[in-house]
Write a protein that holds these residues in place. Structure first.
Motif, PDB file in Angstrom:
ATOM      1  N   LEU A 241       0.844  -1.192   0.000  1.00  0.00           N
ATOM      2  CA  LEU A 241       0.000   0.000   0.000  1.00  0.00           C
ATOM      3  C   LEU A 241       0.876   1.236   0.000  1.00  0.00           C
TER       4      LEU A 241
ATOM      5  N   MET B 278      -4.539   6.768  -0.845  1.00  0.00           N
ATOM      6  CA  MET B 278      -4.123   5.386  -0.567  1.00  0.00           C
ATOM      7  C   MET B 278      -4.229   4.586  -1.864  1.00  0.00           C
TER       8      MET B 278
ATOM      9  N   ARG C 169       3.265  -3.042   3.837  1.00  0.00           N
ATOM     10  CA  ARG C 169       2.908  -4.330   3.265  1.00  0.00           C
ATOM     11  C   ARG C 169       1.380  -4.435   3.278  1.00  0.00           C
TER      12      ARG C 169
ATOM     13  N   HIS D 274     -10.307  -5.243  10.493  1.00  0.00           N
ATOM     14  CA  HIS D 274     -10.065  -3.942  11.101  1.00  0.00           C
ATOM     15  C   HIS D 274     -10.609  -4.032  12.523  1.00  0.00           C
TER      16      HIS D 274
ATOM     17  N   HIS E 292     -13.272   1.372   1.647  1.00  0.00           N
ATOM     18  CA  HIS E 292     -12.433   1.563   2.834  1.00  0.00           C
ATOM     19  C   HIS E 292     -13.156   2.322   3.931  1.00  0.00           C
ATOM     20  N   GLN E 293     -14.484   2.415   3.871  1.00  0.00           N
ATOM     21  CA  GLN E 293     -15.237   3.111   4.906  1.00  0.00           C
ATOM     22  C   GLN E 293     -16.215   2.138   5.556  1.00  0.00           C
TER      23      GLN E 293
END
Ligand code: ADP
Length: 661
Positions: A156, A168, A201, A208, A235-236
């Motif tokens: 990333l 990102m 990485r 999460h 990603h939310q």
């Protein structure tokens, strides 16, 4: 303690803080943008001050205006909520200089955790693992490319100033690296004015997991367990729960202690969240610290029995934490689902008026929202409508409760992600607790709203239109006025509804207390049990079916049934199907004006033979044209009005003698 707290926020979190203030006997003060003058948080506050135009940059983000409002309204403290100024160290300093308590961490701690690179370094120094990667000062393309090789692919590229998934990029091979680096820098530069990046990485199938911490100004720091937030789109987060199905008591203790070490190292005070990524192999890595109250904080409140906002206020007032780590206990399981005004498939935000917002009730159900029926979701702010938080004795009970509550949730007028939330609660992997951050993409959950309306829904729509529901009936079908007349005759009333590309044509007939609704594939016999406000209960085949109904924009009929919502319109032209259809015996009948208006056009003349459904005349009323069509075949006997005449409501427009069958 404070007498008055100003809440520098809007929406559900402002309402949440107002409620905590009320419980503490503290007077809540609101600020609002021009778009929010009538918003719920303003309606619930004791006093309120305007802070500028709708765009957040010109209102909720204007620190000086908010401090001035706090002074003017006599507040001693400011609660920033989340978003807006909540993680702005400059604003926290301005509060301090103005002699106002900032209900959040000290500016130094916000600064320490503000950049992801700096936060990583603090974590490492505190002995907390971070994702292997490169976070050096040398930002040259060649250094980053060389470092990328040992980090390994996929990796990333992340912006140090990043947030909300911005800046990102996932890079799966060296060939893609240069372009991804450029993209991440460009995005971060534009969004945060800082293009510094670092490399991590990319952990495969991670969870999460974040730890809630509380720290007072006397050096006490505790953690309140974890929240698992793996169900994300873009990603939310959209679904969060506690405890995480993946944590053993030992792992929970280890992660909790790590979070406390990070908070101590940052000199943290007040409520904060330390985010970790959990590798399927059980290793966890520090991601970042959120120096504010989180959207998903209620999940922790329900399992710990604590009120985080109340504790935040006490801490800001200088009180020590009223309990130790050993006294923190956990009970049952809690899940939060975020209801957004957004397309459940494309995730594109939706805006508009909430025609009906009726959240579920009942044991173990909490709904935090800043919107009530009639309120507007605008382009200016986050499209979250509400957070539905449920708790149960264990995870299975909480999921049962969540399903029930989602099915009871009536939200009409806006496209929402309700179908997606419902689908998630039925997904076997979710039920098994087998989730990771790629869950939604991997499971390919079909959350498309129903493409066709079931016959029950069409029948409910027909009854609502004919009986007028509450408020105004469809202008094209103002039947209540004639009800008495046609009830006697048992006339068939044709109606058409459009849902997406589907048009459904129905014929409704009343006999006594019963109704028959014929549709293309069959017939529904029903009895009206309740019809009022936004509620319709029908007895269909010995079962009671409850519908929630509201009128949307442009006279759409909005229905919610068994957790699904339907947006029905009438075919264009609006009134081609059925206006002023009046019952008749065999002696002919009059068609009367449903409301006062002007006759604009006669389409037939006296003596003319007309077929059933043939347009007879056009009436203009309530700024709309209504075509009155023949309810049955017959002969026009009399036309009392000419084009241009004003007609009173209920006036006979035409006399039509039925043809012999
Ligand atoms: P932001 O602050 O922009 O939200 P985060 O660093 O909190 O960014 O990461 C957001 C999400 O991205 C995480 O919840 C996780 O799903 C994913 N993510 C972040 N870092 C990694 C990583 N190293 N490996 C895999 N996924 C990651």
């Amino acid at each position: 303690m404070f007498n008055r707290i100003l809440i520098a926020n809007r929406g559900e979190i402002a309402v949440r803080v107002i409620r905590a203030c009320r419980e503490l006997g503290i007077s809540p003060a609101a600020v609002y943008s021009e778009a929010d003058a009538g918003a719920l948080h303003v309606r619930l506050a004791d006093v309120a001050a305007p802070v500028g135009p709708a765009p957040a940059a010109q209102s909720y983000l204007r620190g000086e205006a908010i401090i001035a409002a706090a002074k003017q309204l006599g507040a001693q403290a400011i609660h920033p909520g989340y978003g807006f100024l909540s993680e702005n160290a400059g604003f926290a300093r301005m509060c301090r200089e103005a002699g106002l308590a900032f209900i959040g961490p000290p500016p130094e701690a916000i600064d320490a955790m503000g950049g992801k690179i700096g936060a990583r370094k603090i974590a490492v120094a505190a002995g907390v693992p971070v994702v292997p990667g490169y976070d050096g000062a040398d930002q040259s393309d060649t250094t980053l490319a060389t470092e990328a090789e040992w980090v390994g692919f996929p990796l990333l590229v992340k912006a140090s100033a990043g947030g909300g998934g911005k800046g990102m990029r996932v890079v799966s091979s060296p060939a893609e690296f240069a372009a991804a680096l450029e993209g991440a820098r460009r995005e971060a530069g534009a969004a945060f004015g800082d293009a510094t990046v670092f490399l991590e990485r990319y952990i495969q199938r991670p969870r999460h997991v974040e730890i809630q911490i509380l720290a007072d100004s006397h050096g006490n720091v505790v953690h309140l367990g974890e929240r698992e937030c793996s169900i994300q789109r873009r990603h939310q987060k959209i679904l969060e729960e506690s405890p995480s199905p993946a944590l053993s008591p030992a792992l929970r203790a280890a992660m909790g202690e790590a979070a406390v070490r990070v908070a101590r190292a940052a000199g943290y005070v007040n409520a904060g969240t330390v985010e970790f990524i959990l590798d399927p192999d059980g290793s966890f890595y520090f991601l970042e610290m959120n120096t504010r109250l989180q959207v998903e904080h209620p999940v922790t409140e329900l399992v710990t029995g604590l009120d985080l906002v109340r504790l935040q206020i006490a801490i800001a007032a200088g009180a020590p934490l009223p309990f130790s780590q050993e006294q923190v206990s956990f009970r049952g399981h809690a899940i939060e689902a975020r209801l957004y005004a957004e397309d459940p498939v494309s995730f594109l935000p939706a805006v508009g008026r909430l025609a009906l917002h009726e959240p579920p009730l009942g044991p173990g159900v909490r709904v935090d929202s800043g919107l009530t029926s009639g309120d507007e979701v605008t382009v200016y702010y986050d499209p979250m409508i509400a957070k539905l938080i449920v708790s149960g004795a264990d995870r299975a009970a909480a999921i049962d409760r969540l399903r029930r509550a989602l099915a009871d949730y009536a939200v009409l007028g806006l496209t929402t992600n309700l179908p997606l939330l419902r689908a998630i609660t039925k997904n076997p992997a979710f039920v098994a607790g087998d989730t990771h951050t790629g869950f939604l993409a991997e499971q390919q959950i079909n959350a498309a709203p129903p493409a066709a309306a079931p016959p029950e829904v069409l029948a409910a729509a027909a009854i609502w239109e004919i009986k007028g529901g509450s408020g105004k009936a469809m202008p094209s079908l103002n039947l209540p006025l004639f009800e008495n007349r046609w009830r006697a005759g048992g006339v068939e009333i044709p109606l058409s509804f459009v849902l997406g590309k589907e048009t459904s044509t129905l014929r409704a007939r009343q006999s006594g207390e019963s109704w028959s609704i014929a549709y293309a594939g069959g017939q529904i016999d029903l009895r009206i049990v309740t019809i009022r406000d936004s509620e319709l209960v029908l007895e269909i085949r010995s079962t009671l079916e409850r519908f929630r109904v509201a009128r949307g924009e442009a006279d759409e009929l909005l229905l919610s049934w068994r957790g699904d919502t339907y947006r029905l319109t009438r075919p264009a032209p609006l009134s081609a199907d059925s206006v002023g259809r009046v019952g008749h015996g065999h002696d002919g009948a009059s068609l009367s004006a449903p409301m006062p208006g002007t006759l604009i056009k006669l389409l037939v003349s006296a003596g003319e033979q007309v077929a059933e459904g043939q347009p007879l005349l056009v009436l203009e009323a309530m700024k709309m044209e209504h075509t009155v069509v023949a309810p049955y075949a017959g002969v026009v006997r009399r036309l009392p009005f000419a084009a241009g005449d004003s007609v009173a409501g209920g006036a006979d427009l035409i006399e039509l003698e039925a043809a012999e069958d």
